[in-house]
Write an enzyme that holds these catalytic residues in place. Structure first.
Site, PDB file in Angstrom:
ATOM      1  N   ASP A  70       0.865  -1.167   0.000  1.00  0.00           N
ATOM      2  CA  ASP A  70       0.000   0.000   0.000  1.00  0.00           C
ATOM      3  C   ASP A  70       0.904   1.218   0.000  1.00  0.00           C
ATOM      4  O   ASP A  70       1.399   1.636   1.047  1.00  0.00           O
ATOM      5  CB  ASP A  70      -0.919   0.007   1.224  1.00  0.00           C
ATOM      6  N   TRP A  95       6.829  -3.598   7.559  1.00  0.00           N
ATOM      7  CA  TRP A  95       5.832  -4.647   7.620  1.00  0.00           C
ATOM      8  C   TRP A  95       6.184  -5.737   6.635  1.00  0.00           C
ATOM      9  O   TRP A  95       7.017  -5.544   5.766  1.00  0.00           O
ATOM     10  CB  TRP A  95       4.414  -4.115   7.411  1.00  0.00           C
ATOM     11  N   ASP A 114      10.082   1.122   3.622  1.00  0.00           N
ATOM     12  CA  ASP A 114       9.776   2.431   3.052  1.00  0.00           C
ATOM     13  C   ASP A 114      11.050   3.230   2.824  1.00  0.00           C
ATOM     14  O   ASP A 114      12.026   3.088   3.562  1.00  0.00           O
ATOM     15  CB  ASP A 114       8.848   3.220   3.992  1.00  0.00           C
ATOM     16  N   ASN A 142       0.075  -2.119   6.744  1.00  0.00           N
ATOM     17  CA  ASN A 142       0.659  -1.094   5.886  1.00  0.00           C
ATOM     18  C   ASN A 142      -0.008   0.257   6.090  1.00  0.00           C
ATOM     19  O   ASN A 142       0.224   1.188   5.326  1.00  0.00           O
ATOM     20  CB  ASN A 142       0.589  -1.523   4.412  1.00  0.00           C
ATOM     21  N   ASP A 143      -0.867   0.357   7.114  1.00  0.00           N
ATOM     22  CA  ASP A 143      -1.554   1.631   7.368  1.00  0.00           C
ATOM     23  C   ASP A 143      -0.751   2.564   8.248  1.00  0.00           C
ATOM     24  O   ASP A 143      -1.146   3.689   8.516  1.00  0.00           O
ATOM     25  CB  ASP A 143      -2.908   1.373   8.058  1.00  0.00           C
TER      26      ASP A 143
END
Lengths: 170, 395, 395, 170
Positions: A70, A95, A114, A142-143
């Protein structure tokens, strides 16, 4: 600029599936890591090779590694599926997803590190969420903004790095 | 470099496998190797001719302005986007090929859009796209506004960087790029921006229709300020503040479609006789220049300018459907390029096969045209851009 | 107030005219009066029921997140947009009607996206939309991510503000809103977010499928942390971290379409028996909840939830074509609202005639539906929004 | 979101004009301040009124006051044609236009004071540029960020305030 088309991708996928049921296989990676007893699909052994196999377009959201993705694909931002664009820093905390490589039939553990320190890349937004869980399961969410343990908290894009084989048929 | 990565993805087992997983038997390929974590891409020190700096000031989100380093030869976003960096609040850009650095004016507030304001030049390394230095203004006053090619100027073989201020008092801040320190501030009352002039000087453009030329000493102190004669009337015969600089001549178009060649080889700007971009027939169609970054030059000595028909008061920044290419020595149009739809800004790559990049304001995509044949080459879009209204061919 | 302005524009000559210009003769109307400079609008202290806080984290430009105060009763942008303020880098919002304040978590870096990081809560005054205070974290660690309704929580009649941290160690920072100071930080190992519990406490949701309930003393110190029994499995039977809180009950939907009613009236969360949102027939169509801000409640005791058919692994945040409205006491669906196209997030206004706001992810417009009849009312768009994925009915 | 439509407005205007020549009058305000000897258009005296007249939609780029506008209309941002949205500050320094009010046939001096301290409003982008000049004429340029003399340099939106009558037929 098609940013809304891309955000809308999941709706499009949904609608497409409602008619054709395509893409059902995509969910498997996530279920496997959950420990559910879903058997591996039969793997074709006809086109066997001696080199590891990895097919697909790392700039496409459909690429197998992105099953729990995401975010913006670093591959479209000056990085690649597993490297960060120039001048960013890679988050050491992340994650995890479990995605099935269609080229060898194996499931791999994917670390979605990331890249941080520049503002949103803005290209190739990809949301698939397979195996994703809410933030009370940090290892599988992924939030969260994973620009943690980095100097900057600014999120730029996400990589998908092979860090292991989930399990192996023997 | 990127290509290494490609090998890494599909290549042989360079890295040892996950604990205990053996090479498979029965013809199944061996598993993918574990991949290293933490790799950051870098760029070549010298940027190829096909690279552009696309400056997206992001007018709808000015706290998040960006520069995209774009290779127009790439076939997809992976090949086209080489990297990005942020430029906050209507900054401007200039690049020194000799120093392998890019300079960006920026403005920060301690709380995003509020709190203490700081103005500075951020110095970006071309290889790493990381900031390697910054020069802070003692008091914030740098020019902020629509992007300009001549809000900053490299002087004396890139030894100094001159930056235009507007507070609204006007001046030019002089930075020594070796020491990354401000060495002078030259007031330019009634005049704005920084155009090259002589070996070690600059000129600004004044409200009363003339240039103010500044001659600088070896240490950056001001030797002399000289005002040229009046050559235009800013009410009735205004010129664009946006020239194409080719060798020793800066070509300043007027809103009505003339071009003033300005000799910038001496210590004082020398304005030549204007000539018309527009033929008598075209003049009936009211063709005139128009656009934001509306003019640029190539290394063949030609300039490119966005033109629109039916010009009227208010249309001079709206872009146009055609780019006209001129040989300014012959004062002759050598090419006419029709946009797919409309162009708002343009830039041209360096080298012998110049490529033209034009912003299509309908969808904010970038269209590439061949500078020699005028043919449409491709559209570059979807790289995250919002309002990419200033582009620079890489140096 | 705005309406005064309207009078000023078209009204009588309240202000004296420009020097020497006389009232005209011959039937020509008198000239427009000179208008005062420097007038800044203000808003009512109490926001009407028809007002929403639309939080646009601006995922494509996160340095430029914004909140729009929107009146859905307005007929055009002038009437709809009451004002805006910035919320930088994936912040979260909560509003205290009693204090007439809005609280926003923000993160700043000294150089925009780089440099020293600071986390804080900015306190906005509802009348002036100006910051009236800020609470700085001693060490930055506040939760940043997709917008959440329960990353912040007002406690004890809005005396305290509790803010969720994630670094990735989890904790809750407690702020005294009278003094605007941090008074405690409570570690919540393995558990995230802040849900109301009791008179003076909160609960967090844990990876092992239970709640962690914190009971606080009058001075904000921790009296006791209690873990409830396990009631779900985060691998196989995950719930959403997004409840609708109605009175003393928090309704937590599961990804599969059950709802857990959680009694939050006591010092420890008490999980009740789950019931299904989906009938047997609907279950064949694989209907399930889905969306970002996928659930909200109204003042009639009902909750609204975005639903989509053909659910599968990965679809739980993708939104859906319908909003289902439930009476959770009767455990019965009372309304089914079909979106114009698709909805990704929703919010409901307070009061007796609840209005439903839904984000249409195709064009990022906001669609309004009547909460009682389910009928489509209007679309609100063009107000500058980028990704308005969290909305709050004003309190 | 139609931001690109709006940025593209000038092209649309251009194209519309090429066929219909509509909107030609819009340029007059600008020309007048330039001192060109363009006569005022005849003003209808039939519908005379005793109160000042001001017609049009302040949320529309076509509103007469916006003849030299380039920016977001505060009227769409929580402000109005002549007031700033809540929580912003109005720039004391500004650029000036001369616009003709079709309701009374007069030309007015318009001060385009920017509202500052919040990021771009983003609504109702309007570029007309009539009478506009490059930044070497600061009094007549809208290409400068006029958030000067304000605490914050962040540009939010622009007003159009009547500060005087340009001239009067007698």
């Amino acid at each position: 600029m098609k940013i809304f088309d891309r955000l809308f991708e999941q709706q499009a996928r949904q609608l497409a599936q409602r008619s054709s049921r395509r893409g059902l296989l995509k969910g498997l990676g996530g279920l496997l890591v959950g420990g559910a007893a879903v058997p591996l699909l039969p793997v074709s052994r006809v086109h066997a090779a001696e080199k590891p196999m990895d097919k697909g377009d790392p700039s496409s959201c459909d690429y197998w590694r992105y099953c729990a993705m995401d975010g913006f694909l670093c591959d479209c931002c000056g990085g690649s599926a597993n490297t960060c664009p120039p001048g960013t820093e890679m988050s050491p905390i992340t994650w995890i997803g479990t995605c099935r490589n269609p080229a060898d039939g194996r499931s791999y553990i994917i670390s979605y590190n990331d890249c941080c320190g520049k503002s949103s890349c803005g290209a190739c937004l990809c949301q698939r969420d397979e195996g994703d869980r809410p933030p009370y399961r940090p290892d599988k969410t992924n939030d969260i903004n994973w620009c943690l343990g980095t100097e900057s908290a600014a999120y730029h894009c996400s990589t998908a790095i092979v860090v292991g084989v989930a399990f192996e048929e023997t | 470099m990127k290509n290494l990565r490609k090998v890494g993805l599909v290549g042989a087992t360079l890295v040892s496998l996950a604990g205990g997983v053996a090479m498979s038997a029965g013809g199944q390929p061996p598993p993918l190797p574990i991949e290293p974590i933490g790799i950051i891409e870098t760029l070549p020190k010298d940027y190829p001719e096909s690279w552009f700096l696309v400056h997206d000031a992001s007018f709808f989100q000015m706290s998040d302005g960006k520069v995209y380093v774009i290779d127009i030869e790439g076939n997809d976003l992976h090949e086209q986007v080489k990297g990005t960096f942020n430029v906050v609040l209507m900054g401007n850009l200039t690049q020194s090929a000799r120093r392998h650095e890019i300079y960006a004016t920026e403005t920060f507030h301690s709380r995003g859009t509020r709190g203490k304001r700081e103005d500075l030049v951020t110095i970006w390394d071309q290889e790493t796209l990381s900031p390697v230095g910054e020069v802070l203004w003692p008091k914030p006053k740098r020019f902020t506004g629509m992007p300009q090619r001549f809000a900053m100027l490299l002087i004396d073989n890139d030894r100094w960087l001159a930056v235009a201020n507007f507070s609204p008092a006007t001046s030019v801040t002089l930075i020594d790029l070796d020491t990354r320190k401000i060495i002078n501030e030259i007031p330019t009352p009634g005049c704005v921006f920084v155009y090259p002039t002589g070996e070690r000087g600059f000129s600004s453009l004044c409200a009363d229709g003339r240039f103010l030329s500044a001659e600088l000493a070896e240490d950056g102190t001001l030797i002399e300020l000289t005002r040229t004669d009046v050559f235009f009337d800013s009410d009735t015969t205004p010129i664009y503040e946006r020239p194409a600089v080719i060798g020793d001549t800066a070509y300043f178009p007027t809103l009505a479609g003339l071009v003033y060649p300005v000799d910038i080889s001496g210590k004082v700007a020398k304005v030549g006789e204007p000539w018309s971009l527009v033929s008598e027939t075209e003049s009936e169609g009211k063709w005139a220049p128009g656009g934001i970054a509306l003019i640029d030059k190539d290394d063949l000595g030609r300039f490119y300018i966005l033109m629109h028909p039916d010009s009227k008061d208010g249309s001079y920044q709206g872009g146009g459907p055609e780019v006209w290419v001129f040989d300014p020595v012959k004062q002759k149009r050598v090419q006419k390029i029709s946009m797919q739809a409309w162009g708002l800004s343009l830039a041209v790559s360096r080298g012998k096969t110049p490529q033209l990049m034009v912003t299509n304001p309908t969808d904010m995509s970038l269209e590439i045209y061949d500078g020699l044949s005028g043919e449409f080459v491709k559209t570059i879009t979807g790289f995250g851009q919002s309002t990419p209204l200033m582009m620079h061919g890489s140096r």
